[in-house]
Each structure stands twice: as structure tokens, then as C-alpha cells.
Design an enzyme around this catalytic site. Structure first.
Site, PDB file in Angstrom:
ATOM      1  N   PHE A 144       0.895  -1.314   0.414  1.00 45.84           N
ATOM      2  CA  PHE A 144       0.679  -0.268   0.213  1.00 45.84           C
ATOM      3  C   PHE A 144       1.388   1.514   0.086  1.00 45.84           C
ATOM      4  O   PHE A 144       1.689   1.598   1.198  1.00 45.84           O
ATOM      5  CB  PHE A 144      -1.015   0.093   1.091  1.00 45.84           C
ATOM      6  CG  PHE A 144      -1.958   1.460   1.302  1.00 45.84           C
ATOM      7  CD1 PHE A 144      -3.415   0.898   0.721  1.00 45.84           C
ATOM      8  CD2 PHE A 144      -2.148   2.195   1.781  1.00 45.84           C
ATOM      9  CE1 PHE A 144      -4.059   1.610   0.813  1.00 45.84           C
ATOM     10  CE2 PHE A 144      -2.974   3.067   2.410  1.00 45.84           C
ATOM     11  CZ  PHE A 144      -4.285   3.039   1.834  1.00 45.84           C
ATOM     12  N   SER A 153       1.654  12.275   7.415  1.00 47.04           N
ATOM     13  CA  SER A 153       0.058  12.923   7.841  1.00 47.04           C
ATOM     14  C   SER A 153      -0.719  13.159   6.840  1.00 47.04           C
ATOM     15  O   SER A 153      -1.936  13.770   6.761  1.00 47.04           O
ATOM     16  CB  SER A 153       0.048  12.964   9.067  1.00 47.04           C
ATOM     17  OG  SER A 153       0.497  12.319  10.299  1.00 47.04           O
ATOM     18  N   GLN A 297       1.660  -4.721  45.739  1.00 44.16           N
ATOM     19  CA  GLN A 297       0.671  -4.350  45.464  1.00 44.16           C
ATOM     20  C   GLN A 297       1.132  -2.938  44.107  1.00 44.16           C
ATOM     21  O   GLN A 297       0.486  -3.122  43.085  1.00 44.16           O
ATOM     22  CB  GLN A 297       0.556  -2.800  46.883  1.00 44.16           C
ATOM     23  CG  GLN A 297       0.019  -4.089  47.626  1.00 44.16           C
ATOM     24  CD  GLN A 297      -0.818  -3.127  48.238  1.00 44.16           C
ATOM     25  OE1 GLN A 297      -0.797  -1.668  48.309  1.00 44.16           O
ATOM     26  NE2 GLN A 297      -1.235  -3.262  49.021  1.00 44.16           N
ATOM     27  N   GLY A 358      16.608  -5.670  34.842  1.00 42.30           N
ATOM     28  CA  GLY A 358      17.086  -5.875  33.569  1.00 42.30           C
ATOM     29  C   GLY A 358      16.581  -6.540  33.016  1.00 42.30           C
ATOM     30  O   GLY A 358      17.647  -6.166  31.341  1.00 42.30           O
ATOM     31  N   GLU A 380      -0.533   4.741   9.375  1.00 41.33           N
ATOM     32  CA  GLU A 380      -1.685   4.799   9.267  1.00 41.33           C
ATOM     33  C   GLU A 380      -2.741   5.490  10.866  1.00 41.33           C
ATOM     34  O   GLU A 380      -3.771   5.068  10.602  1.00 41.33           O
ATOM     35  CB  GLU A 380      -1.879   2.453   9.818  1.00 41.33           C
ATOM     36  CG  GLU A 380      -1.840   1.993   9.383  1.00 41.33           C
ATOM     37  CD  GLU A 380      -1.914   0.889   7.941  1.00 41.33           C
ATOM     38  OE1 GLU A 380      -3.947   1.056   7.892  1.00 41.33           O
ATOM     39  OE2 GLU A 380      -1.936   0.930   6.618  1.00 41.33           O
ATOM     40  N   GLU A 384      -1.872  11.886  16.554  1.00 44.29           N
ATOM     41  CA  GLU A 384      -2.067  13.490  16.578  1.00 44.29           C
ATOM     42  C   GLU A 384      -3.098  13.503  15.802  1.00 44.29           C
ATOM     43  O   GLU A 384      -4.344  13.859  16.076  1.00 44.29           O
ATOM     44  CB  GLU A 384      -0.724  14.359  16.563  1.00 44.29           C
ATOM     45  CG  GLU A 384      -0.202  14.383  17.265  1.00 44.29           C
ATOM     46  CD  GLU A 384       1.006  13.064  17.165  1.00 44.29           C
ATOM     47  OE1 GLU A 384       0.896  12.639  16.862  1.00 44.29           O
ATOM     48  OE2 GLU A 384       1.350  12.984  18.450  1.00 44.29           O
TER      49      GLU A 384
END
Lengths: 399, 255
Positions: A144, A153, A297, A358, A380, A384
Site C-alpha cells: 500500500f 499524515s 501491590q 534488567g 496508518e 495526533e
């Protein structure tokens, strides 16, 4: 780390629930069987090759072939040219599995299938007859080509031009960051025609189509091939090459990208699911402060957030997919799904690297997922641009 | 050639969990076609492809067994028979073999019955031989190679230090081991088509006769074996750590 159980769990529980919530029981059961079968094939034949692909030691043809032979590209295409005519959501979930198994392969296939979708939606009877069966079976590969060196964009400002000369068009320009470049048998090239934009099917063997050097320094998606594609006095026969209406190429591209964004979002759900699964397995084993890492936690918070994130992204994409299946507008929903899923995948993969510490930072079997996901907040439709699109749709609805 | 392949819906061991007492949590456990049965189905389908005919997939089990049937049908089964037995009525190995044999007789002319060496969850490995007895057919067990020629079946059986070649006239019952073949992966289209094929349901009661056998045997307890890792970390230089490792392995009786 045992990725095998991650895929099985993902399929067995999560996908079956999604299928049952979207489709009637009988269909959901059949689709569940398809996905279960696909997951076994991916576990046996794609996952073992995935790390080598990232390390540049493998060949994406092998993993893509597995997906082609399974018939992933045929799933949601209508019957007649080899398609199976199943709901788009089944294909979307299959692409989540593909993304979980190997992101590069999934993206290569997803983009290929967008071109098949273009031909199915806008192609002439002859174009469909000539190309669709071989594209759906994987006998031929597609690329494509919309983005240009100076316009990504802002695709509307493309500089590639197609000039009508008798029965032919001559295309001149350059396309950038093209996935499957060099491998593809057919390229869907977008070019300005003067009256608007056109979409042209150009054979890979056309002497006017030149593939540039492989962009080998990519952050992620290293298994797929990406390069510049130059069109140098590239002559094509108008009747064979022009896809859909001459002036509406850009409109065609927008429609194709709506569907493709759902797929890219689902690939990211798969990437995130794999990274999350690896972190989960590690946290259950790793001991520190006299406890398991998974008992702390702050670890649990990460897992809770990732689980919510993954479910939300999948459901947002599947919501857009369902709207598409029902023939309802889904542009904004697809953008929302893609935006959320891609940013979620970056978050989740980053959390996985953090949890593995690590080992996460130094093991390419962990950080590759973060690197892979990172592409899809750009390609694609960058995040933004998608936010602009979503906002403008929201504002339109208010007025 | 009419081939019946026997399959079983088995617990997916990869997802099986144990309760604190070590008993498998079977309620809601994920089920699939027994792994070994994939070799049985593959062998049956290969024989059909070579000789023509049909592959009748047969199972005994509850509603969940339909999944196993669909998997076998996707691999190339042509017809499916499901002897419906809910968990409360589930027969033991002898009863299962009796019922399968009855259902096979009902099909009519059958040339070959294929099964696997055992089920991947319980692995009792009894049913194949018992079916052969009920059908009064020869039983060729643990075949790693199967050939059918001119009304006969020839099987290669791996012995401890050699190979035994067996031959019998058809009809016969053959159990195959996983070395016999590499099971095919059905395509998604084959899985979908298999999902739409009719499955013939046979109620247990329609097969049970006055001669239904009772073994009087019952399973008293099932516990899972768990492998606990010791996770011992040997510190010091590589030489020191290696010495400590060797010492620890000696104490464990490994060396």
C-alpha cells in the site's frame, strides 16, 4: 517464558466471551473453533520463528505463508473470489492472534489485505477476477503506497503525479516507508491526477517502479521489509490499473484506512497481550523482599491496569468492527480503537519491560514488543491526526 | 474403504489446574480432542486418501465432545457419530468399548477401525483392544507405520530393540502411536465447513443391550503430579558455584 499458554488463555477465555457478546451462539462457537485452530498453528509454526525475525535471522515469507495457508486473508472477504464471507470481527480477532504471535508478520499481512480490500470494494470485475484469488491465497503479495517522503499524515498534499497519455497513465514520484516493498507483486499507488487523486495498481515487475534501499535501522517491526518506492515514468494501462473513480482516490484511501485501523489496533492488542503474559509469568516466579514479585501491590496495580487496558482496547476495536459489519458509520470509532490500542500497547509493553527490570531491558525477547508497538502510534494515522479526526467528528455532531 | 476413527474429548492438560489437595479441577476445564487422537485421525484420513472411501469419526461423551468431533472433521472426516453420554452416565473403559462396538456394527460394512494408543488425559489405553474383541476383529497395537494392501493391513510395531511387522486380514482394529505420522493442520475454511456438517447423535440407551458388561471397577482417586522447583542459588566464583552445584546434585542422588 512460556508464550504458548498465553495464547491459549487469550483464545479460550477472552475471545470466546467477545464472540458470544457480538454474535449469536452458533456462529460464535464456529468462530471460536476457527480461532482456537489458528492459535495452535501460530503456536507451533510462527511463535518459534518470531524472535529470529526480530534479530534479522529469519525470513518473513515463512511465517506469512503459515497465515496465508490457513486462510486468514480469506476470512472476511465475500465468497466468489475465494473469500469465506465471515464477519469482519472474526478477521480482526484472528489478527490479534497474529499480532500476539509475531507483530511484523501480522502487519505485513494486514497491509497486504488492505489492498485486497481495496480491489474488493472499488475494483472492476476484471481486476477482481485477475487479482483477488491470488491475493487472498497469498500467491501474490501486495503493498500500500500512500505516504511520501514529504507527506505522511498530510497525505492530501502528495506530490506523486499520474498524467493521462492516451490509454495510459504515467506516474512520477516517490513513496516512503512502504511495507512489503521489494517483495510485493502488486503496489496500490496513490497519485494526484489533476482532478483529484487516483489509486493505481502497479505491478512489481513494472520497469518504472524502483524499490530503494531497505530501511534497515527500524526501531521495531524488524521482520518486515520497508523501503522507498520510486515511480520513474512508470507507465500503466488506465483500464487495468486505475482502481475505482479517477478523482476519488483519496476518498477511497480514507475508507480503506478506516477498516485497516481496526486491524492495526487489534495487532497492538495482540502485541500487548504477549508482553503482558511474559510479565505475568515472570512476576509469579521472581522473588524479592522475601515475596513473589506478583505479591507486591505496585506490581498488582500494573497488572490490573494492563488487564483493563487490553480489554478496553479490544472492545473498542471490536465495537468499530461491529458497526462496520452492520453498515453503520465507524470512522471515528475505528480511529478511537486504533489510537487507544496502539498507545495502550506502548504503555503495556513498557510496563512489562519495567517489571522484568534488567532482564526486560537487556532481553530482545521482551523489549522487541515495545519496539514493535511503537510503530503503530505513527503509521496508518498518527495519534495526533486521529485525535484531530475524532475531535472534528465530535464537533460536527454538536453543530 | 470404510474407516471408523475413534476419538475422545480429553481435558486440555496445558490448562489443567489442581485444587490445594492436588485433585484436578475438572469442572469447567478446557476440553479438546485428545492429542494422540490427532495421529489416529491423520492415519484414517491418509488411508482414505490412498484407497478412497469414507472416514467416520466416532466418539462417546457429553455435549463437550462435539468440539473433538469438529476438530476431527476439519482434518478430513466425512461423517460423524456421537454416542451421547452425559458425565453422570459415563461408562468405564469396558462399557465404552461395548458401546463403540455396537455403534460400529450399526454402520454396516467397516474395513478398518483406527484409534490411538490411549487418551492424553487418562491414558488407560484399554478401549481399542476391547473394541476389537467386541467386534471379533484382530487388533494391531501401537503401530508406527500402517499399510493397507489387497484386503490386508500391515503394521510396523516398535519393539524395545527392534521392529515387529504384523499383518492381518481386514476388517481389523489398529491403534497408532505418535510416530506414525505428523497430523495436518486444517485450514480455517476446513474448520468452518466442519462446523456446519451434521453430527449423528446416538443416545446411550439405543445401544445398551442386556449383555452390557459391568467390570465392577471404579476410580477411587485422581491427583496431579506437581513439579516443585527448589530454586537454589549458588553464589561465589563460577568454580565455587560449580562445586556447590555438583555437591548438591550428589546429595539429591542425581549424580
Amino acid at each position: 517464558m512460556e508464550v504458548r499458554s498465553v495464547l491459549l488463555k487469550l483464545l479460550g477465555a477472552e475471545h470466546e466471551q467477545v464472540l458470544l457478546s457480538l454474535y449469536e451462539a452458533e456462529g460464535a462457537e464456529t468462530y471460536g473453533s476457527l480461532l482456537r485452530s489458528l492459535s495452535t498453528v501460530l503456536e507451533d509454526n510462527v511463535i518459534p520463528l518470531s524472535l529470529a525475525l526480530d534479530q534479522g535471522k529469519g525470513d518473513i515469507k515463512e511465517t506469512r505463508k503459515v497465515l496465508f495457508e490457513q486462510g486468514v486473508c480469506k476470512l472476511s472477504h465475500p465468497g466468489g473470489y475465494g473469500g469465506m464471507g465471515l464477519p469482519f470481527g472474526v478477521y480482526a480477532l484472528a489478527m490479534e492472534l497474529a499480532g500476539a504471535a509475531d507483530a511484523s508478520t501480522a502487519m505485513s499481512l494486514g497491509i497486504h489485505n488492505t489492498v485486497a480490500d481495496a480491489i474488493a470494494q472499488f475494483g472492476s470485475g476484471e481486476q477482481k477476477r485477475l487479482l483477488l484469488p491470488s491475493l487472498l491465497s497469498g500467491e501474490k503479495l501486495a503493498a500500500f503506497a500512500l505516504t511520501e517522503p514529504s507527506s505522511g499524515s498530510d497525505a492530501r498534499s502528495m506530490r506523486t503525479k499520474a498524467t493521462k497519455e492516451g490509454k495510459n497513465y504515467v506516474i512520477q514520484g516517490s513513496k516512503m516507508f512502504i511495507t512489503n516493498a521489494g517483495e510485493a507483486d502488486v503496489y496500490l499507488v496513490f497519485a494526484s491526477t489533476g482532478s483529484g487523486h487516483g489509486a493505481f495498481l502497479v505491478e512489481g515487475s513494472n520497469p518504472g517502479l524502483k524499490v530503494g534501499k531497505e530501511l534497515g535501522e527500524k526501531l521495531g517491526m524488524r521482520g518486515s521489509h520497508t523501503a522507498e518506492v520510486r515511480l520513474e515514468k512508470c507507465k500503466v494501462v488506465a483500464e487495468d490499473s486505475l482502481l475505482g473513480n479517477e478523482g476519488l482516490g483519496f476518498e477511497h484511501a480514507k475508507l480503506l484506512l478506516d477498516s485497516s485501523r481496526i486491524v492495526m489496533g487489534m495487532i497492538c492488542v495482540g502485541i500487548a497481550r504477549t508482553a503482558y503474559g511474559k510479565a505475568l509469568a515472570y512476576a509469579k516466579e521472581r522473588e524479592l523482599f522475601g515475596k513473589k514479585l506478583s505479591d507486591l501491590q505496585l506490581t498488582r496495580e500494573k497488572f490490573a491496569n494492563s488487564a483493563i487496558d487490553i480489554s478496553a482496547a479490544r472492545l473498542l476495536c471490536m465495537h468499530a468492527s461491529r458497526l462496520k459489519e452492520l453498515g453503520l458509520p465507524f470512522t471515528s470509532e475505528a480511529a478511537q480503537g486504533k489510537l487507544f490500542a496502539t498507545e495502550m500497547a506502548v504503555r503495556t509493553c513498557d510496563a512489562a519491560v519495567q517489571l522484568l527490570g534488567g532482564y526486560g531491558y537487556t532481553s530482545d525477547d521482551v523489549h522487541r514488543h515495545l519496539r514493535d508497538a511503537r510503530l503503530l502510534t505513527i503509521g496508518e494515522g498518527a495519534s495526533e491526526v486521529l485525535r484531530m479526526l475524532i475531535a472534528s467528528q465530535e464537533l460536527e455532531q454538536e453543530t | 474403504m470404510n474407516i471408523v476413527v475413534l476419538v475422545k474429548s480429553a481435558v486440555n492438560e496445558a490448562e489443567l489446574r489442581a485444587d490445594p489437595a492436588g485433585h484436578p479441577v475438572l469442572n469447567g476445564a478446557a476440553m479438546k480432542m485428545s492429542n494422540f487422537d490427532m495421529n489416529g485421525v491423520e492415519e484414517a484420513v491418509r488411508q482414505k486418501e490412498k484407497n478412497g472411501g469414507t472416514v467416520i469419526v466416532m466418539t462417546l461423551g457429553g455435549a463437550e465432545a462435539k468440539k473433538a468431533i469438529r476438530e476431527a472433521m476439519a482434518m478430513g472426516g466425512t461423517r460423524a457419530v456421537h454416542i451421547v453420554a452425559e458425565p453422570s452416565d459415563a461408562p468405564d473403559s469396558l462399557g465404552t468399548a461395548y458401546l463403540l462396538a455396537k455403534a460400529i456394527k450399526r454402520i454396516g460394512e467397516v474395513d478398518l477401525v483406527v484409534c490411538s494408543e490411549g487418551a492424553s488425559d487418562t491414558y488407560q489405553g484399554q478401549v481399542g483392544a476391547m473394541v476389537a474383541e467386541f467386534l471379533d476383529m484382530p487388533f494391531l497395537a501401537y503401530a508406527r507405520k500402517v499399510e493397507t494392501v489387497e484386503g490386508k493391513v500391515r503394521c510396523e510395531q516398535g519393539a524395545e530393540k527392534g521392529v515387529r511387522v504384523l499383518e492381518a486380514k481386514l476388517p481389523a482394529v489398529v491403534s497408532v502411536v505418535s510416530e506414525a505420522n505428523v497430523p495436518r493442520y486444517p485450514t480455517l475454511l476446513q474448520v468452518m465447513v466442519a462446523g456446519r456438517k451434521a453430527i449423528e447423535d446416538l443416545p446411550l440407551s439405543s445401544l445398551k443391550g442386556a449383555d452390557y458388561p459391568e467390570t465392577g471397577m471404579e476410580v477411587l482417586d485422581v491427583t496431579l503430579q506437581s513439579a516443585n522447583r527448589k530454586k537454589v542459588l549458588f553464589e561465589g566464583s563460577p568454580e565455587e558455584a560449580a562445586s556447590k552445584l555438583v555437591e548438591a546434585l550428589k546429595q539429591e542422588g542425581v549424580l
